[in-house]
Design a protein around this motif. Sequence first.
Motif, PDB file in Angstrom:
ATOM      1  N   SER A  49     -41.347  29.574  17.452  1.00  9.21           N
ATOM      2  CA  SER A  49     -40.860  30.832  16.908  1.00  9.21           C
ATOM      3  C   SER A  49     -39.401  31.080  17.298  1.00  9.21           C
ATOM      4  CB  SER A  49     -41.735  31.985  17.421  1.00  9.21           C
ATOM      5  OG  SER A  49     -41.241  33.217  16.944  1.00  9.21           O
ATOM      6  N   VAL A  50     -39.108  30.912  18.582  1.00 10.04           N
ATOM      7  CA  VAL A  50     -37.743  31.132  19.065  1.00 10.04           C
ATOM      8  C   VAL A  50     -37.093  29.812  19.472  1.00 10.04           C
ATOM      9  CG1 VAL A  50     -36.315  32.317  20.765  1.00 10.04           C
ATOM     10  CG2 VAL A  50     -38.356  33.444  19.828  1.00 10.04           C
ATOM     11  N   VAL A  51     -37.827  28.988  20.166  1.00  9.94           N
ATOM     12  CA  VAL A  51     -37.370  27.644  20.525  1.00  9.94           C
ATOM     13  C   VAL A  51     -38.421  26.653  20.034  1.00  9.94           C
ATOM     14  CG1 VAL A  51     -35.970  28.336  22.497  1.00  9.94           C
ATOM     15  CG2 VAL A  51     -38.408  27.867  22.808  1.00  9.94           C
ATOM     16  N   PRO A  52     -37.983  25.456  19.661  1.00 15.58           N
ATOM     17  CA  PRO A  52     -38.928  24.491  19.063  1.00 15.58           C
ATOM     18  C   PRO A  52     -39.695  23.711  20.118  1.00 15.58           C
ATOM     19  CG  PRO A  52     -36.750  23.551  19.023  1.00 15.58           C
ATOM     20  CD  PRO A  52     -36.595  24.952  19.604  1.00 15.58           C
ATOM     21  N   THR A  53     -40.432  24.412  20.949  1.00 16.71           N
ATOM     22  CA  THR A  53     -41.189  23.723  21.986  1.00 16.71           C
ATOM     23  C   THR A  53     -42.633  24.176  22.066  1.00 16.71           C
ATOM     24  OG1 THR A  53     -40.398  25.361  23.599  1.00 16.71           O
ATOM     25  CG2 THR A  53     -39.160  23.301  23.429  1.00 16.71           C
ATOM     26  N   THR A  54     -43.090  24.909  21.070  1.00 17.15           N
ATOM     27  CA  THR A  54     -44.465  25.395  21.094  1.00 17.15           C
ATOM     28  C   THR A  54     -45.436  24.368  20.549  1.00 17.15           C
ATOM     29  OG1 THR A  54     -43.663  27.664  20.799  1.00 17.15           O
ATOM     30  CG2 THR A  54     -46.004  27.265  20.378  1.00 17.15           C
ATOM     31  N   TYR A  55     -45.028  23.740  19.480  1.00 14.30           N
ATOM     32  CA  TYR A  55     -45.900  22.765  18.822  1.00 14.30           C
ATOM     33  C   TYR A  55     -45.196  21.416  18.781  1.00 14.30           C
ATOM     34  CZ  TYR A  55     -47.877  27.169  17.213  1.00 14.30           C
ATOM     35  OH  TYR A  55     -48.406  28.432  17.162  1.00 14.30           O
ATOM     36  N   TRP A  56     -45.989  20.346  18.942  1.00 16.14           N
ATOM     37  CA  TRP A  56     -45.417  19.007  19.001  1.00 16.14           C
ATOM     38  C   TRP A  56     -46.214  18.061  18.113  1.00 16.14           C
ATOM     39  CZ3 TRP A  56     -41.013  18.005  21.762  1.00 16.14           C
ATOM     40  CH2 TRP A  56     -40.609  18.988  22.680  1.00 16.14           C
ATOM     41  N   GLY A  57     -45.487  17.114  17.523  1.00 23.44           N
ATOM     42  CA  GLY A  57     -46.127  16.036  16.812  1.00 23.44           C
ATOM     43  C   GLY A  57     -46.529  14.935  17.777  1.00 23.44           C
ATOM     44  N   GLN A  58     -47.112  13.895  17.223  1.00 18.55           N
ATOM     45  CA  GLN A  58     -47.617  12.804  18.055  1.00 18.55           C
ATOM     46  C   GLN A  58     -46.528  11.804  18.408  1.00 18.55           C
ATOM     47  OE1 GLN A  58     -47.932  12.964  14.825  1.00 18.55           O
ATOM     48  NE2 GLN A  58     -47.468  10.938  14.038  1.00 18.55           N
ATOM     49  N   GLY A  59     -45.406  11.881  17.727  1.00 20.14           N
ATOM     50  CA  GLY A  59     -44.288  10.992  18.009  1.00 20.14           C
ATOM     51  C   GLY A  59     -44.265   9.774  17.106  1.00 20.14           C
ATOM     52  N   THR A  60     -43.064   9.284  16.856  1.00 19.90           N
ATOM     53  CA  THR A  60     -42.886   8.070  16.060  1.00 19.90           C
ATOM     54  C   THR A  60     -41.823   7.207  16.730  1.00 19.90           C
ATOM     55  OG1 THR A  60     -42.438   7.195  13.839  1.00 19.90           O
ATOM     56  CG2 THR A  60     -41.165   9.117  14.503  1.00 19.90           C
ATOM     57  N   GLN A  61     -42.098   5.921  16.822  1.00 25.50           N
ATOM     58  CA  GLN A  61     -41.211   5.009  17.556  1.00 25.50           C
ATOM     59  C   GLN A  61     -40.020   4.608  16.685  1.00 25.50           C
ATOM     60  OE1 GLN A  61     -41.499   3.659  20.845  1.00 25.50           O
ATOM     61  NE2 GLN A  61     -39.418   2.942  20.400  1.00 25.50           N
ATOM     62  N   VAL A  62     -38.845   4.701  17.277  1.00 25.80           N
ATOM     63  CA  VAL A  62     -37.620   4.189  16.665  1.00 25.80           C
ATOM     64  C   VAL A  62     -37.054   3.142  17.605  1.00 25.80           C
ATOM     65  CG1 VAL A  62     -35.249   4.738  16.005  1.00 25.80           C
ATOM     66  CG2 VAL A  62     -37.100   6.292  15.382  1.00 25.80           C
ATOM     67  N   THR A  63     -36.865   1.943  17.092  1.00 25.18           N
ATOM     68  CA  THR A  63     -36.321   0.850  17.896  1.00 25.18           C
ATOM     69  C   THR A  63     -35.099   0.297  17.194  1.00 25.18           C
ATOM     70  OG1 THR A  63     -38.531   0.273  18.697  1.00 25.18           O
ATOM     71  CG2 THR A  63     -36.798  -1.370  18.975  1.00 25.18           C
ATOM     72  N   VAL A  64     -33.981   0.261  17.924  1.00 27.12           N
ATOM     73  CA  VAL A  64     -32.729  -0.242  17.386  1.00 27.12           C
ATOM     74  C   VAL A  64     -32.375  -1.507  18.149  1.00 27.12           C
ATOM     75  CG1 VAL A  64     -30.341   0.275  16.837  1.00 27.12           C
ATOM     76  CG2 VAL A  64     -32.030   2.120  16.885  1.00 27.12           C
ATOM     77  N   SER A  65     -32.306  -2.600  17.438  1.00 22.95           N
ATOM     78  CA  SER A  65     -31.985  -3.875  18.074  1.00 22.95           C
ATOM     79  C   SER A  65     -30.486  -4.131  18.036  1.00 22.95           C
ATOM     80  CB  SER A  65     -32.726  -5.014  17.368  1.00 22.95           C
ATOM     81  OG  SER A  65     -32.301  -5.119  16.022  1.00 22.95           O
ATOM     82  N   SER A  66     -30.014  -4.805  19.061  1.00 25.33           N
ATOM     83  CA  SER A  66     -28.568  -5.093  19.143  1.00 25.33           C
ATOM     84  C   SER A  66     -28.223  -6.401  18.447  1.00 25.33           C
ATOM     85  CB  SER A  66     -28.146  -5.144  20.610  1.00 25.33           C
ATOM     86  OG  SER A  66     -28.883  -6.120  21.293  1.00 25.33           O
TER      87      SER A  66
END
Length: 116
Positions: free
Chosen positions: A99-116
């Motif tokens: 509502s005020v800060v985006p920390t009340t509800y969370w998703g399950q997460g998605t992996q981002v991998t950046v290779s060099s």
Amino acid sequence: QVRLVESGGGLVQAGGFLRLSCVASGFISNINIMGWYRQAPGKQRELVATITSGITTNYADSVKGRFTISRPGPFNTVMLEMHSLKPEDTAVYYCAAGSVVPTTYWGQGTQVTVSS
């Protein structure tokens, strides 16, 4: 209750592009701000970007000029476009809302991998 579902993570080479999406469902009428956080191995979760219902955006200094957060339609969807990705962007990215800060509800997460 609010449910957040992320999509769009994956593996990309340095300098590449990825787009993350997050869809909120449930009791979303009190959500005024959505955002993305990330957590790399061995590090604390950190804010990446936020967007309010009034389309005000905020970015971490490390992603300014490379990442864009947007709300493409109804305020239950938020996207994160990530350009010029760096290996240090590798992390699990979490969609968040509140509502005020985006920390009340969370998703399950998605992996981002950046290779060099």
